[in-house]
Design a protein around this motif. Structure first.
Motif, PDB file in Angstrom:
ATOM      1  N   ALA A  57      -1.060  67.139  -8.186  1.00  0.00           N
ATOM      2  CA  ALA A  57       0.386  67.280  -8.376  1.00  0.00           C
ATOM      3  C   ALA A  57       0.861  68.672  -7.962  1.00  0.00           C
ATOM      4  CB  ALA A  57       0.740  67.018  -9.846  1.00  0.00           C
ATOM      5  N   TYR A  58       0.032  69.674  -8.238  1.00  0.00           N
ATOM      6  CA  TYR A  58       0.362  71.052  -7.849  1.00  0.00           C
ATOM      7  C   TYR A  58       0.441  71.147  -6.330  1.00  0.00           C
ATOM      8  CZ  TYR A  58       0.327  76.177  -8.317  1.00  0.00           C
ATOM      9  OH  TYR A  58       0.673  77.515  -8.286  1.00  0.00           O
ATOM     10  N   LYS A  59      -0.511  70.526  -5.645  1.00  0.00           N
ATOM     11  CA  LYS A  59      -0.515  70.561  -4.176  1.00  0.00           C
ATOM     12  C   LYS A  59       0.715  69.866  -3.604  1.00  0.00           C
ATOM     13  CE  LYS A  59      -3.359  69.659  -0.099  1.00  0.00           C
ATOM     14  NZ  LYS A  59      -4.694  69.268   0.417  1.00  0.00           N
ATOM     15  N   LEU A  60       1.166  68.814  -4.276  1.00  0.00           N
ATOM     16  CA  LEU A  60       2.343  68.086  -3.811  1.00  0.00           C
ATOM     17  C   LEU A  60       3.652  68.746  -4.254  1.00  0.00           C
ATOM     18  CD1 LEU A  60       1.438  64.300  -4.161  1.00  0.00           C
ATOM     19  CD2 LEU A  60       1.205  65.800  -2.205  1.00  0.00           C
ATOM     20  N   GLY A  61       3.548  69.771  -5.100  1.00  0.00           N
ATOM     21  CA  GLY A  61       4.724  70.545  -5.464  1.00  0.00           C
ATOM     22  C   GLY A  61       5.615  69.952  -6.535  1.00  0.00           C
ATOM     23  N   TYR A  62       5.068  69.058  -7.387  1.00  0.00           N
ATOM     24  CA  TYR A  62       5.913  68.516  -8.460  1.00  0.00           C
ATOM     25  C   TYR A  62       5.336  68.773  -9.855  1.00  0.00           C
ATOM     26  CZ  TYR A  62       2.948  64.288  -9.028  1.00  0.00           C
ATOM     27  OH  TYR A  62       1.922  63.415  -9.290  1.00  0.00           O
ATOM     28  N   HIS A  63       4.403  69.707  -9.956  1.00  0.00           N
ATOM     29  CA  HIS A  63       3.756  69.989 -11.241  1.00  0.00           C
ATOM     30  C   HIS A  63       4.741  70.508 -12.294  1.00  0.00           C
ATOM     31  CE1 HIS A  63       3.795  73.620  -8.846  1.00  0.00           C
ATOM     32  NE2 HIS A  63       3.620  74.347  -9.931  1.00  0.00           N
ATOM     33  N   LEU A  64       5.832  71.121 -11.863  1.00  0.00           N
ATOM     34  CA  LEU A  64       6.815  71.627 -12.820  1.00  0.00           C
ATOM     35  C   LEU A  64       7.824  70.544 -13.214  1.00  0.00           C
ATOM     36  CD1 LEU A  64       7.555  75.163 -11.307  1.00  0.00           C
ATOM     37  CD2 LEU A  64       6.030  74.580 -13.204  1.00  0.00           C
ATOM     38  N   LYS A  67       5.036  66.988   1.533  1.00  0.00           N
ATOM     39  CA  LYS A  67       3.665  67.434   1.263  1.00  0.00           C
ATOM     40  C   LYS A  67       2.798  66.221   0.922  1.00  0.00           C
ATOM     41  CE  LYS A  67       4.879  72.056  -0.408  1.00  0.00           C
ATOM     42  NZ  LYS A  67       4.795  73.016  -1.542  1.00  0.00           N
ATOM     43  N   SER A  68       1.525  66.270   1.350  1.00  0.00           N
ATOM     44  CA  SER A  68       0.633  65.139   1.093  1.00  0.00           C
ATOM     45  C   SER A  68      -0.734  65.613   0.645  1.00  0.00           C
ATOM     46  CB  SER A  68       0.503  64.257   2.342  1.00  0.00           C
ATOM     47  OG  SER A  68      -0.090  64.978   3.396  1.00  0.00           O
ATOM     48  N   ALA A  69      -1.479  64.701   0.044  1.00  0.00           N
ATOM     49  CA  ALA A  69      -2.832  64.987  -0.425  1.00  0.00           C
ATOM     50  C   ALA A  69      -3.632  63.695  -0.428  1.00  0.00           C
ATOM     51  CB  ALA A  69      -2.808  65.599  -1.827  1.00  0.00           C
ATOM     52  N   ILE A  70      -4.941  63.826  -0.208  1.00  0.00           N
ATOM     53  CA  ILE A  70      -5.851  62.686  -0.307  1.00  0.00           C
ATOM     54  C   ILE A  70      -6.605  62.809  -1.622  1.00  0.00           C
ATOM     55  CG2 ILE A  70      -7.864  61.520   0.673  1.00  0.00           C
ATOM     56  CD1 ILE A  70      -6.905  62.480   3.416  1.00  0.00           C
ATOM     57  N   VAL A  71      -6.549  61.768  -2.432  1.00  0.00           N
ATOM     58  CA  VAL A  71      -7.180  61.803  -3.749  1.00  0.00           C
ATOM     59  C   VAL A  71      -8.106  60.604  -3.919  1.00  0.00           C
ATOM     60  CG1 VAL A  71      -5.271  63.060  -4.811  1.00  0.00           C
ATOM     61  CG2 VAL A  71      -5.263  60.559  -4.823  1.00  0.00           C
ATOM     62  N   THR A 111       2.025  61.014  -0.520  1.00  0.00           N
ATOM     63  CA  THR A 111       2.996  61.905   0.116  1.00  0.00           C
ATOM     64  C   THR A 111       4.221  62.040  -0.767  1.00  0.00           C
ATOM     65  OG1 THR A 111       2.273  61.175   2.314  1.00  0.00           O
ATOM     66  CG2 THR A 111       4.391  62.299   2.193  1.00  0.00           C
ATOM     67  N   ASN A 112       4.610  63.282  -1.045  1.00  0.00           N
ATOM     68  CA  ASN A 112       5.828  63.566  -1.792  1.00  0.00           C
ATOM     69  C   ASN A 112       7.011  63.349  -0.849  1.00  0.00           C
ATOM     70  OD1 ASN A 112       8.035  64.708  -3.142  1.00  0.00           O
ATOM     71  ND2 ASN A 112       6.791  66.305  -4.106  1.00  0.00           N
ATOM     72  N   LEU A 113       7.840  62.358  -1.123  1.00  0.00           N
ATOM     73  CA  LEU A 113       8.931  61.994  -0.224  1.00  0.00           C
ATOM     74  C   LEU A 113      10.064  63.009  -0.220  1.00  0.00           C
ATOM     75  CD1 LEU A 113       9.072  58.141  -0.899  1.00  0.00           C
ATOM     76  CD2 LEU A 113       7.988  59.345   1.014  1.00  0.00           C
ATOM     77  N   ASP A 114      10.077  63.916  -1.198  1.00  0.00           N
ATOM     78  CA  ASP A 114      11.133  64.930  -1.244  1.00  0.00           C
ATOM     79  C   ASP A 114      10.828  66.139  -0.377  1.00  0.00           C
ATOM     80  OD1 ASP A 114      12.766  63.479  -2.998  1.00  0.00           O
ATOM     81  OD2 ASP A 114      11.666  64.216  -4.747  1.00  0.00           O
ATOM     82  N   ASN A 115       9.537  66.475  -0.249  1.00  0.00           N
ATOM     83  CA  ASN A 115       9.202  67.688   0.518  1.00  0.00           C
ATOM     84  C   ASN A 115       8.207  67.447   1.653  1.00  0.00           C
ATOM     85  OD1 ASN A 115       6.718  67.446  -0.801  1.00  0.00           O
ATOM     86  ND2 ASN A 115       7.179  69.026  -2.316  1.00  0.00           N
TER      87      ASN A 115
END
Length: 254
Positions: free
Chosen positions: A152-159, A127-131, A121-125
């Protein structure tokens, strides 16, 4: 072209070839792919009850630091920094022998059993994903997990490259208990390994097994279902002549 120019040209070509062959990867620095992952590629990994890789459960050393994989991921929760990896590693083998695909929902972790499943889970936004964890890394003290580019793209931090995350293990009930072994020694001479096995069985009262792998006879004590017992025996062995002994985990008898 003169003979001197020809020799110079051939020397440069040889240096370029040797330079290209000296690196495992086809590019020096990691990069993002040339396209975004699709919605289908970013679907959560399906959690299954896969057998763990025994070979990736042994301790290992990277850049002078020793890592000891967990025997069990049940209850694992950790917060820290996540990074991602992409084109540099795409198409190369992961630590458990699979081929890394930057568009799969996978991850690398230094000590979780391979494979494992975690919710990140991205603590800033939020968003979460199961990997599915199928690789080792990232080997930086300030990072706890390395996600595929798609994750990382799904969690929104790819950039951004990194993000503060919470990692939680997802486990299913097992059909059979995980078995613990202690690998004591390995050698090419069977008679010596057998003598060692007999002496250890007399001393520890623990059964042992000798397997032939890649031309070496490997002596392992076990199986044991009690991790505390295994750790106690291991500590005792390491104080004696078996300082390199280590734990192995398997979902089936070796």
């Amino acid at each position: 072209m003169s003979k001197q120019q020809l020799h110079l040209s051939l020397s440069i070509m040889l240096l370029l070839l040797l330079s290209a062959c000296s690196s495992r990867y086809h590019i020096k620095h990691d990069k993002a792919p040339l396209r975004a992952p699709t919605e289908l590629e970013m679907q959560d990994a399906i959690v299954t009850n896969e057998a763990k890789s025994a070979s990736t459960g042994r301790p290992y050393v990277v850049m002078g630091k020793r890592y000891t994989p967990m025997s069990d991921e049940h209850g694992y929760i950790e917060q820290g920094t996540a990074s991602w990896y992409g084109r540099k590693f795409h198409g190369y083998h992961t630590s458990n022998g699979e081929v890394f695909n930057m568009f799969d929902m996978t991850a690398a972790h230094k000590t979780l059993p391979l494979p494992s499943f975690v919710k990140v889970t991205n603590l800033d936004n939020g968003k979460s994903a199961i990997v599915r964890v199928n690789d080792r890394g990232p080997f930086h003290d300030d990072r706890i997990i390395d996600l595929s580019y798609a994750a990382a793209y799904k969690l929104g931090y790819h950039l951004n490259g990194t993000a503060k995350v919470k990692v939680e293990a997802i486990t299913l009930s097992r059909k059979a208990p995980r078995l613990t072994y202690i690998q004591v020694a390995a050698g090419s001479q069977l008679d010596k390994i057998q003598t060692m096995a007999h002496a250890l069985e007399q001393k520890t009262a623990i059964t042992n097994v000798i397997t032939l792998e890649n031309g070496l006879y490997k002596l392992r004590l076990g199986p044991m279902q009690d991790d505390n017992q295994a750790q106690s025996v291991l500590n005792s062995l390491r104080k004696g002549q078996f300082s390199q002994a280590f734990l192995l985990y398997s979902e089936q008898q070796l």
